[in-house]
Write a protein that holds these residues in place. Sequence first.
Motif, PDB file in Angstrom:
ATOM      1  N   UNK A   1       6.425  -1.109   6.831  1.00 55.16           N
ATOM      2  CA  UNK A   1       6.560   0.152   7.556  1.00 55.16           C
ATOM      3  C   UNK A   1       7.934   0.789   7.391  1.00 55.16           C
ATOM      4  N   UNK A   2       8.867   0.062   6.780  1.00 58.89           N
ATOM      5  CA  UNK A   2      10.231   0.552   6.652  1.00 58.89           C
ATOM      6  C   UNK A   2      10.808  -0.038   5.370  1.00 58.89           C
ATOM      7  N   UNK A   3      11.094   0.816   4.390  1.00 61.36           N
ATOM      8  CA  UNK A   3      11.569   0.358   3.083  1.00 61.36           C
ATOM      9  C   UNK A   3      12.912  -0.364   3.207  1.00 61.36           C
ATOM     10  N   UNK A   4      13.836   0.170   4.006  1.00 60.56           N
ATOM     11  CA  UNK A   4      15.150  -0.459   4.157  1.00 60.56           C
ATOM     12  C   UNK A   4      15.014  -1.867   4.741  1.00 60.56           C
ATOM     13  N   UNK A   5      14.158  -2.034   5.758  1.00 65.56           N
ATOM     14  CA  UNK A   5      13.942  -3.357   6.357  1.00 65.56           C
ATOM     15  C   UNK A   5      13.262  -4.296   5.358  1.00 65.56           C
ATOM     16  N   UNK A   6      12.330  -3.769   4.574  1.00 69.73           N
ATOM     17  CA  UNK A   6      11.656  -4.586   3.561  1.00 69.73           C
ATOM     18  C   UNK A   6      12.664  -5.076   2.520  1.00 69.73           C
TER      19      UNK A   6
ATOM     20  N   UNK B   1      15.932 -13.094  -1.740  1.00 70.46           N
ATOM     21  CA  UNK B   1      16.460 -13.163  -3.102  1.00 70.46           C
ATOM     22  C   UNK B   1      15.535 -12.638  -4.177  1.00 70.46           C
ATOM     23  N   UNK B   2      14.575 -11.809  -3.796  1.00 73.13           N
ATOM     24  CA  UNK B   2      13.672 -11.205  -4.779  1.00 73.13           C
ATOM     25  C   UNK B   2      14.359 -10.036  -5.484  1.00 73.13           C
ATOM     26  N   UNK B   3      13.764  -9.633  -6.581  1.00 75.41           N
ATOM     27  CA  UNK B   3      14.198  -8.463  -7.335  1.00 75.41           C
ATOM     28  C   UNK B   3      13.115  -7.402  -7.214  1.00 75.41           C
ATOM     29  N   UNK B   4      13.511  -6.148  -7.083  1.00 72.57           N
ATOM     30  CA  UNK B   4      12.538  -5.049  -7.104  1.00 72.57           C
ATOM     31  C   UNK B   4      12.187  -4.808  -8.574  1.00 72.57           C
ATOM     32  N   UNK B   5      10.935  -5.057  -8.939  1.00 74.96           N
ATOM     33  CA  UNK B   5      10.495  -4.901 -10.327  1.00 74.96           C
ATOM     34  C   UNK B   5      10.151  -3.446 -10.656  1.00 74.96           C
ATOM     35  N   UNK B   6       9.491  -2.786  -9.711  1.00 74.55           N
ATOM     36  CA  UNK B   6       9.159  -1.375  -9.878  1.00 74.55           C
ATOM     37  C   UNK B   6       8.765  -0.790  -8.533  1.00 74.55           C
ATOM     38  N   UNK B   7       8.862   0.523  -8.448  1.00 70.46           N
ATOM     39  CA  UNK B   7       8.453   1.263  -7.249  1.00 70.46           C
ATOM     40  C   UNK B   7       7.589   2.435  -7.680  1.00 70.46           C
ATOM     41  N   UNK B   8       6.604   2.770  -6.866  1.00 70.66           N
ATOM     42  CA  UNK B   8       5.738   3.901  -7.186  1.00 70.66           C
ATOM     43  C   UNK B   8       5.473   4.732  -5.937  1.00 70.66           C
ATOM     44  N   UNK B   9       5.587   6.035  -6.099  1.00 70.94           N
ATOM     45  CA  UNK B   9       5.182   7.014  -5.084  1.00 70.94           C
ATOM     46  C   UNK B   9       4.441   8.119  -5.821  1.00 70.94           C
ATOM     47  N   UNK B  10       3.377   8.638  -5.221  1.00 68.22           N
ATOM     48  CA  UNK B  10       2.657   9.755  -5.835  1.00 68.22           C
ATOM     49  C   UNK B  10       3.488  11.027  -5.806  1.00 68.22           C
ATOM     50  N   UNK B  11       4.372  11.111  -4.840  1.00 77.11           N
ATOM     51  CA  UNK B  11       5.315  12.235  -4.710  1.00 77.11           C
ATOM     52  C   UNK B  11       6.504  11.704  -3.900  1.00 77.11           C
ATOM     53  N   UNK B  12       7.664  12.383  -3.970  1.00 76.94           N
ATOM     54  CA  UNK B  12       8.854  11.871  -3.272  1.00 76.94           C
ATOM     55  C   UNK B  12       8.669  11.619  -1.777  1.00 76.94           C
ATOM     56  N   UNK B  13       7.805  12.379  -1.124  1.00 77.87           N
ATOM     57  CA  UNK B  13       7.608  12.203   0.315  1.00 77.87           C
ATOM     58  C   UNK B  13       6.368  11.370   0.652  1.00 77.87           C
ATOM     59  N   UNK B  14       5.816  10.679  -0.338  1.00 77.93           N
ATOM     60  CA  UNK B  14       4.620   9.851  -0.125  1.00 77.93           C
ATOM     61  C   UNK B  14       5.026   8.398   0.116  1.00 77.93           C
ATOM     62  N   UNK B  15       4.106   7.568   0.658  1.00 79.24           N
ATOM     63  CA  UNK B  15       4.405   6.159   0.916  1.00 79.24           C
ATOM     64  C   UNK B  15       4.732   5.393  -0.370  1.00 79.24           C
ATOM     65  N   UNK B  16       5.521   4.352  -0.205  1.00 78.89           N
ATOM     66  CA  UNK B  16       5.959   3.504  -1.314  1.00 78.89           C
ATOM     67  C   UNK B  16       4.959   2.388  -1.573  1.00 78.89           C
ATOM     68  N   UNK B  17       4.757   2.085  -2.850  1.00 79.79           N
ATOM     69  CA  UNK B  17       4.046   0.884  -3.296  1.00 79.79           C
ATOM     70  C   UNK B  17       4.974   0.238  -4.309  1.00 79.79           C
ATOM     71  N   UNK B  18       5.369  -1.023  -4.074  1.00 83.32           N
ATOM     72  CA  UNK B  18       6.385  -1.642  -4.919  1.00 83.32           C
ATOM     73  C   UNK B  18       6.045  -3.097  -5.204  1.00 83.32           C
ATOM     74  N   UNK B  19       6.659  -3.618  -6.248  1.00 83.14           N
ATOM     75  CA  UNK B  19       6.529  -5.036  -6.561  1.00 83.14           C
ATOM     76  C   UNK B  19       7.896  -5.686  -6.482  1.00 83.14           C
ATOM     77  N   UNK B  20       7.955  -6.841  -5.787  1.00 78.19           N
ATOM     78  CA  UNK B  20       9.152  -7.659  -5.749  1.00 78.19           C
ATOM     79  C   UNK B  20       8.779  -9.039  -6.281  1.00 78.19           C
ATOM     80  N   UNK B  21       9.762  -9.717  -6.869  1.00 72.16           N
ATOM     81  CA  UNK B  21       9.470 -11.044  -7.409  1.00 72.16           C
ATOM     82  C   UNK B  21      10.712 -11.912  -7.411  1.00 72.16           C
ATOM     83  N   UNK B  22      10.439 -13.193  -7.433  1.00 76.47           N
ATOM     84  CA  UNK B  22      11.480 -14.201  -7.622  1.00 76.47           C
ATOM     85  C   UNK B  22      10.791 -15.342  -8.361  1.00 76.47           C
TER      86      UNK B  22
END
Length: 180
Positions: A15-20, A29-50
């Motif tokens: 619910x909060x990208x900064x907290x995530x 200690x994960x790395x953000x692999x990629x982030x996707x939004x349909x538009x700048x003001x749309x919700x985030x979908x992202x992948x993190x990995x370690x």
Amino acid sequence: MTIDFRRTVPVFRIFDVAKAHEFYVDYLGCTVDWEHRFAPDMPLYTQVSRGDLVLHLSEHHGDATPGSTIYTELSGVRALHAELAGRNYPYLRPGLEQDEIGTSLTLTDPFGNRLRFNEPGAAAQPSDGAPARACLSDHPGAATSGTAPRGVVASPEYAQYAAEAPPCDAPHQTPRPDPG
């Protein structure tokens, strides 16, 4: 045609990208692999990995249910515990737990999702063959004997459990005095 499952990637609702990022990147200690939004003001979908731990985090309504749990096996759970204990993350002080399936570490993210890391091993089985169940941490908040863990209503079933209680209320890592 042969069916070949390649990998499973759990999706956690956030619910909060900064907290995530604070939890998954700074603390775990994960790395953000990629982030996707349909538009700048749309919700985030992202992948993190370690390493081989890969998670999708989504702000999209309906992608996942908050409060979900994943179970993952690893080697080095004690080293992970020590690493996390050395991080400056004031919201979580997890303990190690040992039972019949191994030594585990359960983390809860800021959105109520749980990550259960388990290292299977012979150390989890005592030499006499009886199932082991012990809390391996010095958790500051101790419950009194017979106190139900959070979310458990006192019942005859729980009373029997409390009479045979292990020294720890799984999965909450709350140490209990030895009833003996």
